[in-house]
Motif scaffolding. Structure first.
Motif, PDB file in Angstrom:
ATOM      1  N   GLU A   1       0.825  -1.207   0.000  1.00 21.27           N
ATOM      2  CA  GLU A   1       0.000   0.000   0.000  1.00 21.27           C
ATOM      3  C   GLU A   1       0.861   1.261   0.000  1.00 21.27           C
ATOM      4  O   GLU A   1       0.582   2.230  -0.728  1.00 21.27           O
ATOM      5  CB  GLU A   1      -0.942  -0.021   1.209  1.00 21.27           C
ATOM      6  CG  GLU A   1      -2.058  -1.039   1.117  1.00 21.27           C
ATOM      7  CD  GLU A   1      -1.599  -2.500   1.164  1.00 21.27           C
ATOM      8  OE1 GLU A   1      -2.252  -3.358   0.543  1.00 21.27           O
ATOM      9  OE2 GLU A   1      -0.568  -2.775   1.831  1.00 21.27           O
TER      10      GLU A   1
ATOM     11  N   GLU B   1       1.535   6.408  -7.119  1.00 23.95           N
ATOM     12  CA  GLU B   1       0.359   7.181  -7.535  1.00 23.95           C
ATOM     13  C   GLU B   1       0.632   8.677  -7.440  1.00 23.95           C
ATOM     14  O   GLU B   1       0.220   9.452  -8.308  1.00 23.95           O
ATOM     15  CB  GLU B   1      -0.843   6.823  -6.650  1.00 23.95           C
ATOM     16  CG  GLU B   1      -1.494   5.500  -6.997  1.00 23.95           C
ATOM     17  CD  GLU B   1      -2.557   5.092  -5.991  1.00 23.95           C
ATOM     18  OE1 GLU B   1      -3.430   4.319  -6.372  1.00 23.95           O
ATOM     19  OE2 GLU B   1      -2.493   5.547  -4.823  1.00 23.95           O
ATOM     20  N   GLN B   2       1.334   9.089  -6.401  1.00 18.90           N
ATOM     21  CA  GLN B   2       1.639  10.514  -6.214  1.00 18.90           C
ATOM     22  C   GLN B   2       2.564  11.035  -7.294  1.00 18.90           C
ATOM     23  O   GLN B   2       2.494  12.214  -7.667  1.00 18.90           O
ATOM     24  CB  GLN B   2       2.251  10.730  -4.833  1.00 18.90           C
ATOM     25  CG  GLN B   2       1.271  10.531  -3.689  1.00 18.90           C
ATOM     26  CD  GLN B   2       1.931  10.543  -2.326  1.00 18.90           C
ATOM     27  OE1 GLN B   2       3.163  10.438  -2.215  1.00 18.90           O
ATOM     28  NE2 GLN B   2       1.138  10.650  -1.275  1.00 18.90           N
TER      29      GLN B   2
ATOM     30  N   THR C   1       0.956   4.013  -3.072  1.00 14.48           N
ATOM     31  CA  THR C   1       0.650   5.420  -2.794  1.00 14.48           C
ATOM     32  C   THR C   1       1.744   6.327  -3.345  1.00 14.48           C
ATOM     33  O   THR C   1       1.457   7.352  -3.983  1.00 14.48           O
ATOM     34  CB  THR C   1       0.498   5.652  -1.280  1.00 14.48           C
ATOM     35  OG1 THR C   1      -0.614   4.884  -0.804  1.00 14.48           O
ATOM     36  CG2 THR C   1       0.262   7.120  -0.971  1.00 14.48           C
ATOM     37  N   LYS C   2       3.002   5.938  -3.139  1.00 14.84           N
ATOM     38  CA  LYS C   2       4.100   6.776  -3.603  1.00 14.84           C
ATOM     39  C   LYS C   2       4.158   6.838  -5.122  1.00 14.84           C
ATOM     40  O   LYS C   2       4.443   7.890  -5.713  1.00 14.84           O
ATOM     41  CB  LYS C   2       5.423   6.266  -3.037  1.00 14.84           C
ATOM     42  CG  LYS C   2       6.541   7.298  -3.102  1.00 14.84           C
ATOM     43  CD  LYS C   2       7.588   7.053  -2.046  1.00 14.84           C
ATOM     44  CE  LYS C   2       8.594   8.205  -2.026  1.00 14.84           C
ATOM     45  NZ  LYS C   2       9.641   8.015  -1.007  1.00 14.84           N
TER      46      LYS C   2
END
Length: 357
Positions: free
Chosen positions: A71, A78-79, A75-76
């Motif tokens: 996860e 996606e950013q 997230t990283k």
């Protein structure tokens, strides 16, 4: 006013000069985009000597960053603030990253060493035809136990963990899918069950195990079991191999009801800036001798069939960590449950943890 203008010009010239110097130094040291390969991997999941070997042979400079959960990794990416040329997600994360358009399709012609991978570990449901991913390591979830501390008792089933003789003797990994999955498997349900009645049944059965649970822990489970502070643990196979190397009284079993078959694969995220470097690193890691070196260092099972002949026989012939197809065919890969169902698994697991205290 003229003096102020001259100050602005001087600041601009100095700043430009510093920027140019940094870029020049980075390029000369191999840090320019086309000479750098940035890898995003789990902690302690590659032999550092292989990174140095790759740098020497390829001329690329490796920047190696780590994550502690799929996860956090997703997230990283996606950013998009950091350039990652390669990431190493697990199978369910790959499925999710595909759905969210976070991966670049692979050109297999640039990966000639892909032929070394065992066909059992190719073309799996989470990535058919390996369009996006290259197998890195695989393993199982099972039970490690100390025979002497259990007076010779053998464990073969998940249901053995409910034995009253194991009061305050069991350590569990701190993972919702693993623990709820253990409950589901003990009832002969699927690890990917979405039936809430089945999930509640599994959680209620797990609650009855709580007298036997000493603690639910993270990485310290390896040290605690090796030091005989608990006689039984639910662990990943690679951790079991590492623990067993520290204590020869231990054994590892994949329970007869079934368990998880997991995969970590190399992918090229959408953030990639150095595609050629990414392919070069992947193909380097698919080389059988390099894969064998990495396997000995990490301790998990290699999907690289050609690498097995380079491994000591005590590793490659150990059926606890290289089980035959009859067993692996019974095991399940975690599916992407979706946000709502995953949240429900986590909710049940949190309730179980509170009940275990």
């Amino acid at each position: 006013m003229k003096q102020l203008t001259r100050v602005f010009i001087l600041v601009f010239v100095v700043s430009f000069g510093i920027l140019y110097l940094i870029n020049h130094l980075n390029a000369s040291e191999g840090y320019s985009g086309d000479k750098t390969v940035t890898i995003f991997n789990w902690g302690d999941y590659i032999d550092p000597a292989l990174i140095k070997k790759f740098e020497k042979e390829s001329g690329y400079k490796v920047i190696y960053q780590t994550f502690d959960s799929n996860e956090a990794m997703m997230t990283k990416i996606e950013q998009g603030g950091t350039t990652f040329d390669i990431a190493v997600p697990s199978e369910y994360a790959i499925s999710k990253m595909k759905d969210e358009n976070l991966l670049i399709p692979l050109d297999h012609s640039k990966l000639p060493n892909l032929k070394n991978i065992d066909s059992r570990f190719m073309d799996l449901p989470f990535d058919e035809k390996n369009k996006y991913s290259v197998p890195y390591f695989w393993g199982t979830v099972g039970i490690i136990y100390n025979k002497e501390m259990l007076n010779g008792k053998e464990i073969t089933s998940w249901n053995d963990l409910w034995d009253k003789d194991l009061k305050n003797k069991i350590l569990l990994v701190d993972g919702a899918r693993e623990v709820i999955g253990m409950g589901l498997n003990s009832l002969n349900y699927s690890l990917n069950d979405r039936n809430k009645a089945h999930l509640v049944e599994a959680k209620e059965k797990l609650d009855k195990m709580t007298p036997n649970i000493k603690a639910i822990v993270g990485d310290e489970i390896k040290m605690l079991i090796a030091n005989e502070e608990a006689s039984v643990g639910v662990v990943w196979s690679g951790d079991a191999a590492e623990i067993m190397s520290e204590n020869d009284k231990l054994d590892y079993v994949v329970p007869k009801e079934g368990s998880n078959l997991w995969f970590d694969n190399m992918v090229i995220p959408k953030t990639a800036k150095n595609m050629e470097g990414a392919y070069a690193f992947m193909n380097f890691m698919l080389d059988p001798e390099n894969a064998a070196i990495n396997t000995e260092y990490v301790g998990y099972s290699t999907p690289n069939k050609a690498a097995l002949k380079y491994l000591p026989k005590e590793i490659s012939s150990d059926t606890r960590f290289y089980p035959n197809p009859e067993l692996t065919d019974k095991l399940e890969v975690y599916e992407n449950l979706g946000k709502k169902m995953l949240a429900y698994y986590n909710e049940l697991f949190l309730e179980f943890k509170m009940h275990s205290k």
